[in-house]
Design a protein around this motif. Structure first.
Motif, short mmCIF file in Angstrom:
data_model
loop_
_atom_site.label_atom_id
_atom_site.label_comp_id
_atom_site.label_asym_id
_atom_site.label_seq_id
_atom_site.Cartn_x
_atom_site.Cartn_y
_atom_site.Cartn_z
N TYR A 14 -27.39 -5.53 -19.64
CA TYR A 14 -26.84 -4.21 -20.54
C TYR A 14 -27.76 -3.58 -21.11
CZ TYR A 14 -22.20 -6.43 -19.63
OH TYR A 14 -21.11 -6.81 -19.11
N ASN A 15 -28.23 -2.29 -20.82
CA ASN A 15 -29.01 -1.51 -21.54
C ASN A 15 -28.39 -0.87 -22.87
OD1 ASN A 15 -31.05 -1.64 -19.23
ND2 ASN A 15 -29.63 -0.38 -18.14
N ALA A 16 -27.26 -0.55 -23.00
CA ALA A 16 -26.56 0.06 -24.04
C ALA A 16 -25.21 -0.53 -23.88
CB ALA A 16 -26.96 1.60 -24.19
N LEU A 17 -24.30 -0.08 -25.29
CA LEU A 17 -22.94 -0.41 -25.20
C LEU A 17 -22.37 0.59 -25.93
CD1 LEU A 17 -22.59 -4.43 -25.86
CD2 LEU A 17 -21.91 -3.00 -23.96
N GLU A 18 -21.07 0.98 -25.53
CA GLU A 18 -20.31 2.25 -26.00
C GLU A 18 -18.88 1.74 -25.84
OE1 GLU A 18 -19.75 6.98 -25.06
OE2 GLU A 18 -21.74 5.97 -24.62
N PRO A 19 -18.02 1.94 -27.04
CA PRO A 19 -16.86 1.71 -27.02
C PRO A 19 -16.11 2.55 -26.28
CG PRO A 19 -17.50 1.84 -29.08
CD PRO A 19 -18.49 2.28 -28.25
N LEU A 20 -15.06 2.24 -25.26
CA LEU A 20 -14.47 2.91 -24.20
C LEU A 20 -13.08 3.53 -24.92
CD1 LEU A 20 -14.08 3.74 -21.16
CD2 LEU A 20 -12.41 1.81 -20.85
N SER A 21 -13.11 4.87 -24.95
CA SER A 21 -12.16 5.43 -25.74
C SER A 21 -11.38 6.72 -24.94
CB SER A 21 -12.33 5.96 -27.06
OG SER A 21 -13.26 7.10 -26.95
N SER A 22 -10.24 7.13 -25.21
CA SER A 22 -9.33 8.05 -24.31
C SER A 22 -10.06 9.45 -24.81
CB SER A 22 -8.24 8.16 -24.59
OG SER A 22 -7.68 8.03 -26.08
N ALA A 24 -13.38 10.16 -26.09
CA ALA A 24 -14.62 10.38 -25.60
C ALA A 24 -14.83 10.07 -24.04
CB ALA A 24 -15.71 9.49 -26.09
N HIS A 25 -13.94 9.58 -23.22
CA HIS A 25 -14.00 9.35 -22.06
C HIS A 25 -12.82 9.55 -21.19
CE1 HIS A 25 -16.59 6.23 -24.27
NE2 HIS A 25 -17.32 7.06 -23.76
N ALA A 26 -12.03 10.60 -21.61
CA ALA A 26 -10.89 11.04 -20.92
C ALA A 26 -10.99 11.41 -19.28
CB ALA A 26 -10.05 12.27 -21.63
N GLY A 136 -13.62 8.17 -7.11
CA GLY A 136 -13.44 6.94 -8.14
C GLY A 136 -12.08 7.23 -8.75
N GLN A 137 -11.86 5.77 -9.39
CA GLN A 137 -10.52 5.59 -10.24
C GLN A 137 -10.54 6.13 -11.41
OE1 GLN A 137 -10.64 1.21 -9.19
NE2 GLN A 137 -8.59 1.64 -8.20
N ALA A 138 -9.61 6.96 -11.84
CA ALA A 138 -9.40 7.50 -13.13
C ALA A 138 -9.29 6.15 -14.38
CB ALA A 138 -8.12 8.37 -13.26
N LEU A 139 -9.78 6.50 -15.50
CA LEU A 139 -9.59 5.53 -16.51
C LEU A 139 -8.54 5.60 -17.61
CD1 LEU A 139 -13.44 4.56 -17.25
CD2 LEU A 139 -11.82 3.35 -15.76
N PHE A 140 -8.29 7.18 -17.56
CA PHE A 140 -7.23 7.42 -18.45
C PHE A 140 -6.24 8.46 -17.90
CE2 PHE A 140 -10.62 6.09 -21.28
CZ PHE A 140 -10.15 5.18 -21.99
N THR A 141 -5.03 8.58 -18.23
CA THR A 141 -4.03 9.45 -18.03
C THR A 141 -3.56 10.00 -19.17
OG1 THR A 141 -3.12 8.28 -15.95
CG2 THR A 141 -1.80 10.08 -16.74
N GLY A 142 -4.11 11.19 -19.67
CA GLY A 142 -3.80 11.73 -20.93
C GLY A 142 -4.58 10.75 -22.14
#
Length: 258
Positions: A14-22, A24-26, A136-142
């Motif tokens: 891992y070079n960095a870590l960022e929390p996954l959120s709808s 910031a990453h919609a 690719g596969q979407a991570l969020f729907t709305g």
């Protein structure tokens, strides 16, 4: 495990870590990883006890040096050598077991602050597999995570649980004083000197055979005994790794350690 993304020492790969959120990453999507370039020069990968039975068929399982020893699967016998992937990180043999530590990348669970009680799903933003792609596969729907994210979260939760079982296993292993300094000597035909590998720990078969009856019954009931046998059986693969290194032109220098 990182206790604070961006601040604490980062885990392997891992070079960095960022929390996954709808928020910031919609628009983020996840691509299938056909190769893992970061794995090409990594010879030792952490494994959990849940993986011993599967991993021992493909690669040796040993334990790192020191009081806080952890189990690792060897994908090569020398620093910078991985005999199971090519230079681009693509598997040479699709039938080889890939440790869960590798399969969870670029995601992992981490504490957002040192005093946080809960772990949050984070990712490495430098990874090529995740971003604002057209494919690719979407991570969020709305504002809701897709089944992809739910599956990733479940896998990482299972990994953390396996990590706790591994910590308990290592604690019991130390209490039973079953670990000893490891050494493997390989004498290839025609070589003037043997290739000696040290710098790791292994279970002492002598100490294991000398356990008291009550100790043996305890590790039988706990399921620890088959794991110890899986580790010991896996050591027979050390010469196989050496032969793979030779065939791939990655011949080490005699007297090098793991």
């Amino acid at each position: 495990m990182a206790s604070a993304p961006q601040a604490a020492p980062l885990p392997l790969f891992y070079n960095a870590l960022e929390p996954l959120s709808s928020n910031a990453h919609a628009a983020f999507r996840l691509r299938t990883m056909e190769a893992a370039p970061f794995l090409a020069t990594q010879h030792a990968i952490p494994v959990t006890v849940d993986e011993f039975i599967h991993a021992q068929r493909s690669m040796p399982i040993v334990f790192t040096d020191g009081d806080d020893s952890i189990p690792i699967a060897l994908m090569g016998l020398n620093e910078g050598v991985n005999v199971f992937v090519d230079n681009g990180g693509k598997l040479i043999d699709e039938g080889i077991y890939v440790p869960a530590y590798v399969r969870r990348y670029p995601f992992m669970l981490a504490r957002l602050t040192p005093d946080a009680q809960e772990l949050s799903l984070c990712f490495d933003p430098t990874a090529d597999a995740i971003g604002t792609f057209d494919d690719g596969q979407a991570l969020f729907t709305g504002d809701q995570p897709t089944e992809v994210v739910q599956s990733i979260l479940q896998f990482n939760e299972m990994f953390e649980q396996a990590g706790m079982r591994t910590a308990n296993f290592m604690k019991e292993l130390r209490e039973l004083d079953l670990l000893m300094a490891g050494e493997v000597s390989i004498q290839p035909e025609g070589a003037e000197q043997p290739f000696i590998y040290r710098g790791f720990q292994m279970v002492s078969e002598e100490k294991l055979n000398d356990l008291r009856g009550d100790q043996l019954r305890k590790i039988q009931k706990s399921g620890m005994l088959p794991l110890l046998h899986a580790h010991l059986f896996s050591l027979q693969l050390m010469p196989n790794l050496f032969e793979k290194q030779v065939r791939q032109g990655k011949m080490p220098t005699p007297q090098l350690a793991i």
